[in-house]
Write an enzyme that holds these catalytic residues in place. Structure first.
Site, PDB file in Angstrom:
ATOM      1  N   HIS A 174     -10.889  -1.853  -7.900  1.00 61.41           N
ATOM      2  CA  HIS A 174     -12.093  -2.680  -7.865  1.00 61.41           C
ATOM      3  C   HIS A 174     -11.731  -4.126  -8.178  1.00 61.41           C
ATOM      4  CE1 HIS A 174     -13.661   1.388  -8.434  1.00 61.41           C
ATOM      5  NE2 HIS A 174     -14.712   0.943  -7.752  1.00 61.41           N
ATOM      6  N   ASP A 191     -14.017 -11.573 -13.704  1.00 62.13           N
ATOM      7  CA  ASP A 191     -13.650 -11.948 -15.071  1.00 62.13           C
ATOM      8  C   ASP A 191     -12.161 -12.275 -15.188  1.00 62.13           C
ATOM      9  OD1 ASP A 191     -12.487  -9.439 -14.830  1.00 62.13           O
ATOM     10  OD2 ASP A 191     -13.586  -8.533 -16.492  1.00 62.13           O
ATOM     11  N   CYS A 249       0.427   3.088   3.594  1.00 63.22           N
ATOM     12  CA  CYS A 249       0.856   2.551   4.893  1.00 63.22           C
ATOM     13  C   CYS A 249       1.877   1.422   4.811  1.00 63.22           C
ATOM     14  CB  CYS A 249      -0.357   2.094   5.694  1.00 63.22           C
ATOM     15  SG  CYS A 249      -1.150   0.601   5.041  1.00 63.22           S
ATOM     16  N   CYS A 262      -5.401   0.911   6.314  1.00 64.43           N
ATOM     17  CA  CYS A 262      -5.555   2.377   6.294  1.00 64.43           C
ATOM     18  C   CYS A 262      -6.742   2.863   5.463  1.00 64.43           C
ATOM     19  CB  CYS A 262      -4.272   3.036   5.806  1.00 64.43           C
ATOM     20  SG  CYS A 262      -3.959   2.817   4.042  1.00 64.43           S
ATOM     21  N   HIS A 321      -8.167   3.674  -0.972  1.00 62.94           N
ATOM     22  CA  HIS A 321      -8.838   3.145  -2.162  1.00 62.94           C
ATOM     23  C   HIS A 321      -7.776   2.553  -3.075  1.00 62.94           C
ATOM     24  CE1 HIS A 321     -11.507   2.877  -5.616  1.00 62.94           C
ATOM     25  NE2 HIS A 321     -10.598   3.525  -6.323  1.00 62.94           N
ATOM     26  N   CYS A 375      -7.380  -0.942   1.239  1.00 58.29           N
ATOM     27  CA  CYS A 375      -6.396  -1.495   2.163  1.00 58.29           C
ATOM     28  C   CYS A 375      -7.056  -1.699   3.522  1.00 58.29           C
ATOM     29  CB  CYS A 375      -5.209  -0.547   2.281  1.00 58.29           C
ATOM     30  SG  CYS A 375      -4.008  -1.032   3.546  1.00 58.29           S
ATOM     31  N   ARG A 393     -10.377 -10.620 -10.952  1.00 63.65           N
ATOM     32  CA  ARG A 393      -9.423  -9.620 -11.442  1.00 63.65           C
ATOM     33  C   ARG A 393      -9.433  -8.447 -10.477  1.00 63.65           C
ATOM     34  NH1 ARG A 393     -10.389  -5.068 -15.069  1.00 63.65           N
ATOM     35  NH2 ARG A 393     -12.412  -6.035 -15.509  1.00 63.65           N
ATOM     36  N   CYS A 402       0.841  -1.191   0.000  1.00 56.49           N
ATOM     37  CA  CYS A 402       0.000   0.000   0.000  1.00 56.49           C
ATOM     38  C   CYS A 402       0.878   1.242   0.000  1.00 56.49           C
ATOM     39  CB  CYS A 402      -0.908  -0.011   1.225  1.00 56.49           C
ATOM     40  SG  CYS A 402      -1.949   1.459   1.372  1.00 56.49           S
TER      41      CYS A 402
END
Length: 139
Positions: free
Chosen positions: A105, A109, A50, A99, A102, A96, A117, A47
């Protein structure tokens, strides 16, 4: 390990404007522009906010979508999933666990063995390369 709590001001000081927009404001970088969309080095993706280990290069593959794609996280507790109904779509957001950054997604598939994925913004990641083996991990 508990949640990492920082103020928005702290995040803004620590991250670049693009990293902040993507990780803290749920932004998306344009396809085929991120640092890691086509990287084939071996290592661990952590991440950006963090340092939590999120994905291994072993699970990275070329999905053709223009973002780093993985078929599984490094472990079952690294990532949390949330329903995302933004932009008139129904998706599953990944963040994450430590923390709440974002990441991107997850879609159904992907390749086997998971069929998933994990589509991740490069700005949400940092690659810690394997010092012993810095070779490509996928064709």
């Amino acid at each position: 390990m508990g949640k990492l709590n920082k103020t928005e001001r702290e995040w803004q000081r620590e991250l670049s404007p693009e990293e902040y927009r993507i990780t803290r404001q749920k932004g998306t970088e344009p396809a085929f522009t991120g640092q890691y969309w086509n990287t084939k080095q071996s290592g661990t993706y952590v991440c950006r906010c963090c340092g939590t280990e999120l994905f291994s290069s072993i699970s990275k593959y070329d999905s053709g979508c223009g973002w780093p794609s993985f078929y599984k996280p490094i472990n079952t507790t690294a990532i949390e999933e949330h329903d995302d109904f933004s932009h008139g779509m129904v998706r599953t957001e990944i963040v994450c666990h430590h923390c709440d950054a974002h990441l991107g997604h997850v879609f159904e598939d992907g390749p086997q063995p998971t069929g998933l994925r994990y589509c991740v913004n490069s700005a949400s990641l940092q690659l810690k390369t394997d010092e012993k083996n810095d070779e490509e991990t996928y064709p």
